[in-house]
Design a protein around this motif. Structure first.
Motif, mmCIF file in Angstrom:
data_model
loop_
_atom_site.group_PDB
_atom_site.id
_atom_site.type_symbol
_atom_site.label_atom_id
_atom_site.label_comp_id
_atom_site.label_asym_id
_atom_site.label_seq_id
_atom_site.Cartn_x
_atom_site.Cartn_y
_atom_site.Cartn_z
ATOM 1 N N LEU A 338 0.842 -1.214 0.000
ATOM 2 C CA LEU A 338 0.000 0.000 0.000
ATOM 3 C C LEU A 338 0.875 1.262 0.000
ATOM 4 C CD1 LEU A 338 -2.829 -1.081 2.504
ATOM 5 C CD2 LEU A 338 -2.925 -1.040 0.003
ATOM 6 N N ARG A 339 2.044 1.163 0.633
ATOM 7 C CA ARG A 339 2.956 2.330 0.640
ATOM 8 C C ARG A 339 3.400 2.689 -0.778
ATOM 9 N NH1 ARG A 339 6.330 -0.021 5.354
ATOM 10 N NH2 ARG A 339 5.228 0.781 7.173
ATOM 11 N N ARG A 340 3.487 1.689 -1.659
ATOM 12 C CA ARG A 340 3.888 1.977 -3.046
ATOM 13 C C ARG A 340 2.885 2.895 -3.742
ATOM 14 N NH1 ARG A 340 7.517 -2.124 -5.086
ATOM 15 N NH2 ARG A 340 7.577 -3.819 -3.595
ATOM 16 N N LEU A 341 1.652 2.917 -3.231
ATOM 17 C CA LEU A 341 0.627 3.792 -3.815
ATOM 18 C C LEU A 341 0.709 5.210 -3.232
ATOM 19 C CD1 LEU A 341 -2.410 1.320 -3.512
ATOM 20 C CD2 LEU A 341 -1.181 1.857 -5.609
ATOM 21 N N GLY A 342 1.643 5.395 -2.282
ATOM 22 C CA GLY A 342 1.794 6.714 -1.645
ATOM 23 C C GLY A 342 1.176 6.768 -0.259
ATOM 24 N N ALA A 343 0.758 5.616 0.281
ATOM 25 C CA ALA A 343 0.128 5.604 1.603
ATOM 26 C C ALA A 343 1.154 5.903 2.693
ATOM 27 C CB ALA A 343 -0.499 4.234 1.858
ATOM 28 N N ASP A 344 0.679 6.552 3.758
ATOM 29 C CA ASP A 344 1.539 6.860 4.901
ATOM 30 C C ASP A 344 1.079 5.982 6.068
ATOM 31 O OD1 ASP A 344 2.923 7.907 7.009
ATOM 32 O OD2 ASP A 344 2.316 9.992 6.682
#
Ligand code: EPZ
Length: 419
Positions: A338-344
Motif C-alpha cells: 500500500l505504501r507503493r501507492l503513496g500511503a503513509d
C-alpha cells in the motif's frame, strides 16, 4: 499468475448482490460426510477453496459437483478416511474434515492444513477438543492420525473462541454418545450457519451465536438442502470500496447485523449507512474522516478479515486511524504494498497508524494474501492512475467474479486469470 489491471479514481455507484460466504460453505462441505447424506447446497460461491473442498470429498469417495452456485454431494459412497497432504495444504479449512471423518469413520488420517500465511496458526485447540470427546491422536511432524472407537459427550471449555476449533468440536460431537457442551465457543454467523445445516441434517443442536453450544446426538436425515448465507467479508470489501471512491453502493441480500462493526466505522468516517432488513446502502459524502481507534476481536467485535480493506479505505481519510490487530500476528503484510501507492502507514508491533494522504497514485503491486490482495484492489480503485496487481491466486480463493462485480458498479478493472 493472475493479474488485476485497475484504472483508479472512478466513483462506485449502483446496487449489487453479495456472493455466498466462503467461510460458511467450507465447514458445511465437510459436514456433508457426517453421515450417509445426499446434500444440495445453494448459493455456494465458485472459488478456489470451494473447489479444493470438493476435491477432498471426491478423494474420500463421495460424489461432489458444483453447477454454477449449486453443489450436489452424495456421501453415501464415502470409502476412505485419509486426505493426502497435497489436498490438505491447499487451504486452512481442510482441517475441519478431521472432526467430520472422526464422527463418520472413527478414524481420520491427514496432515497440517495450509491457508494464508498470517503468522502461527496452531491447531492445538482443535486437537484438545477432539481428545476431550475421546479421540486418541498421534502427531508426527506434519501427519496427524486420530482414532476413536466410540466418541463420548464432554464438557469442552475453549480458552479462546477459535472458529475452526468450535466447528471441529461441533462435528465430532454429533457422533458422540451423550451430550456435549462447548463453552467459550466462537459466535460468528458462520457458526450459526453450520448449526442450521447440522440441525437440518438431523443433529440435536442449539446455542450457536451464544458462547455455549449444546449437541445432543444425531439422527441422520437421508437428504439435506441448505442455502449458504451471504459473505460478510465480501460485503465489507465492497462497502470499503464504495467509501474509498466517494461512491454510493447498495449491497443486496445481506444481513447488516453480520457486518455492523465495519459499518459503524464507515459511518464514523463520514459515510451515510442506510440499512434495511436485507440490504445496506453505503453513501460516501466526499473526503472521509479518519475512523479513530480500531481493534480486531472475535465476533461480534471488529473482524480481522475486514481489517486490511478498512485500512485501504482510510488511506486518504483526513486525520489518523489506528488499527490494533489482536487475532493474527502477521496481518499487516499488505502495508509495504500500500505504501507503493503513496500511503503513509507506520507499523509498530501489532498496531498500524494510518495518516491520510491527499492523493494516492497507481503502482505495480503484489498480492500477499487473500484479504491483503482485496485491500490492494480497494486502494487501487481509489488511487489516481493505473495499478497492476500480480496475484498468485490469493483473491480468487475468496472472491467470485470480483472484477465483474466491480465493473457493474462502474469500476475500470480488468482481470487476467492464470497468465
Ligand atoms: C477462521 O479461521 C476464518 N477461516 C478466517 O478467515 C478468520 O480470519 C478467522 O476464523 C478469525 O475470524 C475460515 O473460516 C475458513 P481461528 P480459523 O481458529 O478458524 C489461534 C479469511 O480471510 N488458534 O478463530 O483458522 C489462531 O492462531 C480467513 O477468510 C490457536 O492458537 O481462525 C489465531 O491467532 C483467514 N489454536 C486465532 O486463534 C488453535 O487451535 C483465531 O483462529 C486455533 C486457533
Amino acid at each position: 499468475m493472475d493479474i488485476w489491471h485497475i484504472r483508479g479514481g472512478r466513483r462506485l455507484e449502483g446496487a449489487c448482490p453479495v456472493q455466498g460466504s466462503k467461510n460458511a460453505s467450507l465447514p458445511i462441505l465437510a459436514a456433508a460426510i457426517l453421515a450417509p447424506l445426499r446434500c444440495e447446497l445453494h448459493n455456494v460461491p465458485r472459488l478456489r477453496d470451494v473447489d479444493a473442498a470438493l476435491r477432498i470429498l471426491r478423494c474420500l469417495g463421495c460424489l461432489a459437483e458444483q453447477r454454477e452456485n449449486d453443489v450436489y454431494i452424495d456421501s453415501t459412497t464415502l470409502s476412505g478416511c485419509s486426505i493426502p497432504h497435497s489436498l490438505m495444504e491447499e487451504m486452512r479449512s481442510s482441517v475441519i474434515f478431521m472432526g467430520a471423518l472422526l464422527a463418520r469413520c472413527g478414524e481420520a488420517r491427514l496432515s497440517l492444513p495450509g491457508g494464508c500465511q498470517l503468522g502461527k496458526r496452531p491447531i492445538d485447540l482443535h486437537l484438545a477438543a477432539l481428545r476431550q470427546l475421546g479421540a486418541e491422536i498421534e502427531e508426527d511432524g506434519t501427519d496427524i492420525c486420530c482414532r476413536a472407537a466410540r466418541l463420548k459427550g464432554a464438557e469442552i471449555a475453549l480458552p479462546f473462541p477459535s472458529v475452526g476449533a468450535t466447528e471441529n468440536a461441533m462435528l465430532a460431537a454429533c457422533a458422540a454418545k451423550g451430550t456435549t457442551t462447548i463453552r467459550g465457543a466462537a459466535k460468528e454467523p458462520e457458526i450459526q450457519a453450520l448449526q442450521a445445516f447440522l440441525s437440518r441434517a438431523g443433529a440435536g443442536i442449539g446455542g450457536a451465536g451464544s458462547d455455549t453450544i449444546r449437541i445432543e446426538g444425531f439422527d441422520s436425515a437421508a437428504r439435506c438442502v441448505c442455502r449458504i448465507i451471504p459473505d460478510r467479508i465480501v460485503a465489507s470489501t465492497l462497502a470499503c470500496a464504495a467509501a474509498a471512491t466517494g461512491g454510493d453502493v447498495s449491497l443486496c441480500g445481506i444481513d447488516p447485523r453480520h457486518f455492523s462493526a465495519l459499518l459503524y466505522f464507515l459511518n464514523k468516517a463520514g459515510c451515510d449507512i442506510i440499512s434495511s432488513n436485507r440490504s445496506v446502502r453505503i453513501r460516501s459524502r466526499g473526503r472521509l474522516r479518519a475512523a479513530g481507534e480500531i481493534v480486531t476481536e472475535p465476533y461480534p467485535g471488529f473482524p480481522t478479515d475486514a481489517q486490511p480493506v478498512l485500512m485501504a479505505a482510510m488511506l486518504q481519510a483526513e486525520g489518523e486511524t489506528r488499527i490494533r490487530e489482536t487475532i493474527f500476528e502477521n496481518r499487516f503484510r499488505q502495508v509495504p504494498e500500500l505504501r507503493r501507492l503513496g500511503a503513509d502507514i507506520a507499523v509498530c508491533g501489532q498496531t498500524a497508524e494510518i495518516r491520510g494522504v491527499d492523493r494516492l497514485h497507481g503502482a505495480a503491486l503484489t498480492a500477499t494474501d487473500l484479504r491483503g490482495g482485496a485491500a490492494m484492489i480497494v486502494a487501487g480503485l481509489a488511487a489516481c492512475g493505473d495499478t497492476v496487481i500480480c496475484d498468485d491466486g490469493h483473491v480468487s480463493r475468496g472472491y467470485e467474479s470480483f472484477d465483474r462485480c466491480l465493473c457493474a458498479l462502474g469500476a475500470d478493472i480488468c482481470f487476467d486469470h492464470g497468465i
